[in-house]
Design a protein around this motif. Structure first.
Motif, PDB file in Angstrom:
ATOM      1  N   UNK A 204       9.403  33.780 -40.843  1.00 23.37           N
ATOM      2  CA  UNK A 204       8.417  33.266 -39.899  1.00 23.37           C
ATOM      3  C   UNK A 204       7.001  33.417 -40.447  1.00 23.37           C
ATOM      4  N   UNK A 205       6.775  34.479 -41.225  1.00 19.82           N
ATOM      5  CA  UNK A 205       5.450  34.687 -41.809  1.00 19.82           C
ATOM      6  C   UNK A 205       5.127  33.619 -42.847  1.00 19.82           C
ATOM      7  N   UNK A 206       6.163  32.967 -43.400  1.00 20.48           N
ATOM      8  CA  UNK A 206       5.897  31.971 -44.425  1.00 20.48           C
ATOM      9  C   UNK A 206       5.171  30.755 -43.863  1.00 20.48           C
ATOM     10  N   UNK A 207       5.258  30.535 -42.561  1.00 20.67           N
ATOM     11  CA  UNK A 207       4.476  29.450 -41.963  1.00 20.67           C
ATOM     12  C   UNK A 207       2.982  29.725 -42.136  1.00 20.67           C
ATOM     13  N   UNK A 208       2.602  31.006 -42.025  1.00 20.25           N
ATOM     14  CA  UNK A 208       1.208  31.367 -42.288  1.00 20.25           C
ATOM     15  C   UNK A 208       0.870  31.169 -43.757  1.00 20.25           C
ATOM     16  N   UNK A 209       1.850  31.448 -44.623  1.00 21.33           N
ATOM     17  CA  UNK A 209       1.636  31.220 -46.051  1.00 21.33           C
ATOM     18  C   UNK A 209       1.387  29.739 -46.329  1.00 21.33           C
ATOM     19  N   UNK A 210       2.137  28.862 -45.652  1.00 25.42           N
ATOM     20  CA  UNK A 210       1.916  27.425 -45.815  1.00 25.42           C
ATOM     21  C   UNK A 210       0.516  27.025 -45.379  1.00 25.42           C
ATOM     22  N   UNK A 211       0.059  27.605 -44.273  1.00 20.95           N
ATOM     23  CA  UNK A 211      -1.309  27.309 -43.821  1.00 20.95           C
ATOM     24  C   UNK A 211      -2.317  27.750 -44.862  1.00 20.95           C
ATOM     25  N   UNK A 212      -2.090  28.933 -45.440  1.00 22.74           N
ATOM     26  CA  UNK A 212      -2.998  29.412 -46.479  1.00 22.74           C
ATOM     27  C   UNK A 212      -2.985  28.489 -47.700  1.00 22.74           C
ATOM     28  N   UNK A 213      -1.795  28.009 -48.048  1.00 24.79           N
ATOM     29  CA  UNK A 213      -1.699  27.082 -49.176  1.00 24.79           C
ATOM     30  C   UNK A 213      -2.469  25.791 -48.889  1.00 24.79           C
ATOM     31  N   UNK A 214      -2.402  25.308 -47.657  1.00 26.66           N
ATOM     32  CA  UNK A 214      -3.114  24.073 -47.299  1.00 26.66           C
ATOM     33  C   UNK A 214      -4.618  24.267 -47.302  1.00 26.66           C
ATOM     34  N   UNK A 215      -5.062  25.534 -47.232  1.00 26.10           N
ATOM     35  CA  UNK A 215      -6.493  25.855 -47.290  1.00 26.10           C
ATOM     36  C   UNK A 215      -6.908  26.362 -48.668  1.00 26.10           C
ATOM     37  N   UNK A 216      -5.959  26.303 -49.622  1.00 29.70           N
ATOM     38  CA  UNK A 216      -6.207  26.791 -50.980  1.00 29.70           C
ATOM     39  C   UNK A 216      -6.565  28.275 -50.981  1.00 29.70           C
ATOM     40  N   UNK A 217      -5.799  29.047 -50.184  1.00 31.69           N
ATOM     41  CA  UNK A 217      -6.103  30.471 -50.007  1.00 31.69           C
ATOM     42  C   UNK A 217      -4.822  31.301 -50.084  1.00 31.69           C
ATOM     43  N   UNK A 218      -4.135  31.250 -51.221  1.00 31.80           N
ATOM     44  CA  UNK A 218      -2.880  31.969 -51.428  1.00 31.80           C
ATOM     45  C   UNK A 218      -3.184  33.421 -51.781  1.00 31.80           C
ATOM     46  N   UNK A 219      -2.629  34.372 -51.005  1.00 31.89           N
ATOM     47  CA  UNK A 219      -2.961  35.787 -51.147  1.00 31.89           C
ATOM     48  C   UNK A 219      -1.812  36.575 -51.776  1.00 31.89           C
ATOM     49  N   UNK A 220      -2.089  37.843 -52.082  1.00 33.58           N
ATOM     50  CA  UNK A 220      -1.046  38.740 -52.595  1.00 33.58           C
ATOM     51  C   UNK A 220       0.055  38.931 -51.557  1.00 33.58           C
ATOM     52  N   UNK A 221      -0.314  38.975 -50.293  1.00 36.92           N
ATOM     53  CA  UNK A 221       0.690  39.108 -49.226  1.00 36.92           C
ATOM     54  C   UNK A 221       1.590  37.876 -49.190  1.00 36.92           C
ATOM     55  N   UNK A 222       1.011  36.711 -49.398  1.00 40.32           N
ATOM     56  CA  UNK A 222       1.804  35.473 -49.453  1.00 40.32           C
ATOM     57  C   UNK A 222       2.789  35.516 -50.619  1.00 40.32           C
ATOM     58  N   UNK A 223       2.350  36.055 -51.749  1.00 42.20           N
ATOM     59  CA  UNK A 223       3.225  36.165 -52.920  1.00 42.20           C
ATOM     60  C   UNK A 223       4.405  37.081 -52.625  1.00 42.20           C
ATOM     61  N   UNK A 224       4.167  38.157 -51.875  1.00 41.70           N
ATOM     62  CA  UNK A 224       5.240  39.083 -51.510  1.00 41.70           C
ATOM     63  C   UNK A 224       6.224  38.423 -50.554  1.00 41.70           C
ATOM     64  N   UNK A 225       5.721  37.670 -49.605  1.00 43.76           N
ATOM     65  CA  UNK A 225       6.586  36.953 -48.660  1.00 43.76           C
ATOM     66  C   UNK A 225       7.449  35.942 -49.408  1.00 43.76           C
ATOM     67  N   UNK A 226       6.841  35.260 -50.367  1.00 41.31           N
ATOM     68  CA  UNK A 226       7.570  34.292 -51.182  1.00 41.31           C
ATOM     69  C   UNK A 226       8.732  34.964 -51.899  1.00 41.31           C
ATOM     70  N   UNK A 227       8.500  36.150 -52.417  1.00 35.53           N
ATOM     71  CA  UNK A 227       9.533  36.894 -53.142  1.00 35.53           C
ATOM     72  C   UNK A 227      10.679  37.291 -52.215  1.00 35.53           C
TER      73      UNK A 227
END
Length: 448
Positions: A204-227
């Motif tokens: 469910x948190x990956x939806x926030x990661x997608x929003x960050x990607x659409x804003x060109x704002x990929x974070x370390x937390x997003x990288x961990x969620x991806x993993x």
């Protein structure tokens, strides 16, 4: 290895068998026979008949005459008559099984992930396998299969009690392997429980990661969620950008729980809505994606949606650029649905024409020819365009315009008479050709 698994060994040339209890086999004995439930006694028929109070597990060979068989013990009678050959066959089976268990423990100890675990399960048991929840709903399925025939409980223990939190579910597995799978389920339950909990909390948190990607704002937390959801930055990704008009209610059969795209599935697809655009991110690394692509296309066709797609070139961090590019294509009605890289000229000219001042960059010589055509009702610009497109071939240019070759010669000479254009230089030809393309886009039908 369990006793029943020996029945799958065609090399043993089994004559008859009797399995009362499917004991796990850990040791082999060829003399000093014992009735330990974890020992397989390999014995010839004559020696077996001399035993008293027979118990345990027996593999009997060299049966030259009828032997006395106790129906309350585990036994297999083989047509083989060489003890060493039999030992080699059984030892090889034990080795493969022990090696499998070693791999299981290695995956757990080194936290190599649930995908690796399911892959070795599939190899060992020759069946697709997935994970179901405690109410038998699909949770995790990397092999993308649809039918389950055999399920095995996954339990988590707390103090003196235990509860079922899910199931290992197999497409179709040999009944003789059920005890082995039960054992492995017990070994891996805690690890699977931990991985699945992380996965459920992170999907469910990956939806926030997608929003960050659409804003060109990929974070370390997003990288961990991806993993955690077992996606990688360099997987093969395809982005769909679908234009939604008129509110979500119009497309209600496409969404669940309000605004979640119905095809979302954390193994391979996530989506978000940004400014009335449905952005669908498809990870093609985990499955054959033809079916899901067909389902997406069915919705596009059903609602006649304007859309554009693009691959992220095996780099998820290209998401923002891909989103902006597909949005530009849709907003400017360029009608480029697929293969953007094959429509580069169309895209570049559109971007150029979005600025009114681009006309000021067109060479004066081209404008002079345009004015001459208007005054004289001639086709010098069109002739020059096809002359350059056909790499100054008079014959090909004449065919394009459906005129005689001499007409092309006359018109090109007229161009040279009216303006100073050096058509011998490749840079000059290229510049004039681009100017003609832009001019035609600004004045549709002027040239083409």
């Amino acid at each position: 290895m369990f006793f029943k698994e020996l029945l799958n060994l065609t090399t043993l040339k089994i004559q008859k068998n009797n399995v009362k209890i499917n004991n796990e086999i850990i040791h082999i004995k060829t003399n000093n026979f014992i009735d330990n439930e974890n020992t397989l006694n390999i014995i010839d028929g004559n020696s077996f008949n001399k035993l008293k109070d027979v118990k345990g597990n027996y593999l009997i060979y060299n049966c030259n005459k009828e032997i006395s068989l106790n129906q309350n013990i585990n036994y297999i009678v083989t047509n083989l008559d060489n003890c060493y050959e039999i030992v080699d066959i059984v030892n090889e089976c034990l080795y493969k099984h022990n090696n499998f268990l070693f791999l299981v423990y290695d995956i757990i100890a080194n936290n190599r992930g649930i995908d690796e675990l399911l892959k070795i399960f599939k190899k060992e048991y020759n069946s697709n396998v997935c994970i179901l929840s405690n109410n038998k709903k699909l949770v995790y399925n990397i092999f993308d299969f649809n039918k389950v025939n055999d399920i095995f409980s996954l339990k988590i223990s707390k103090k003196a009690s235990s509860r079922v939190f899910g199931y290992l579910a197999f497409e179709n597995v040999d009944e003789k392997l059920h005890d082995s799978i039960d054992k492995v389920s017990g070994i891996t339950s805690i690890y699977i429980y931990t991985c699945i909990n992380e996965f459920i909390n992170s999907k469910d948190k990956f939806y926030d990661t997608l929003k960050n990607l659409s804003l060109n704002n990929f974070t370390d937390e997003d990288a961990q969620i991806l993993k955690i959801i077992n996606w990688n930055i360099n997987d093969q990704y395809k982005l769909y950008n679908l234009k939604l008009e008129g509110g979500l209610f119009k497309y209600r059969d496409m969404f669940v729980h309000g605004n979640k795209f119905i095809l979302d599935y954390p193994m391979y697809l996530y989506s978000i809505i940004v400014n009335n655009n449905l952005l669908i991110l498809l990870n093609e690394s985990n499955l054959n994606s033809d079916k899901i692509k067909t389902n997406i296309q069915n919705y596009i066709d059903k609602y006649n949606l304007d859309y554009s797609t693009i691959y992220l070139r095996k780099n998820l961090l290209n998401f923002y650029k891909a989103y902006e590019l597909t949005k530009y294509i849709i907003d400017n009605n360029l009608n480029i649905k697929e293969n953007i890289d094959l429509n580069l000229d169309k895209l570049i000219f559109s971007m150029s024409l979005s600025n009114d001042f681009i006309e000021m960059a067109i060479p004066e010589e081209v404008i002079a020819l345009k004015n001459y055509d208007k005054d004289k009702n001639s086709e010098l610009l069109k002739t020059l365009y096809y002359y350059l497109i056909e790499e100054r071939s008079l014959i090909k240019a004449s065919k394009q315009m459906d005129v005689h070759r001499n007409s092309i010669v006359y018109r090109i000479n007229k161009v040279n008479e009216l303006v100073d254009i050096d058509l011998e230089k490749s840079t000059s030809r290229q510049n004039i050709l681009i100017a003609l393309e832009i001019l035609d886009k600004l004045n549709p039908g002027l040239i083409k």
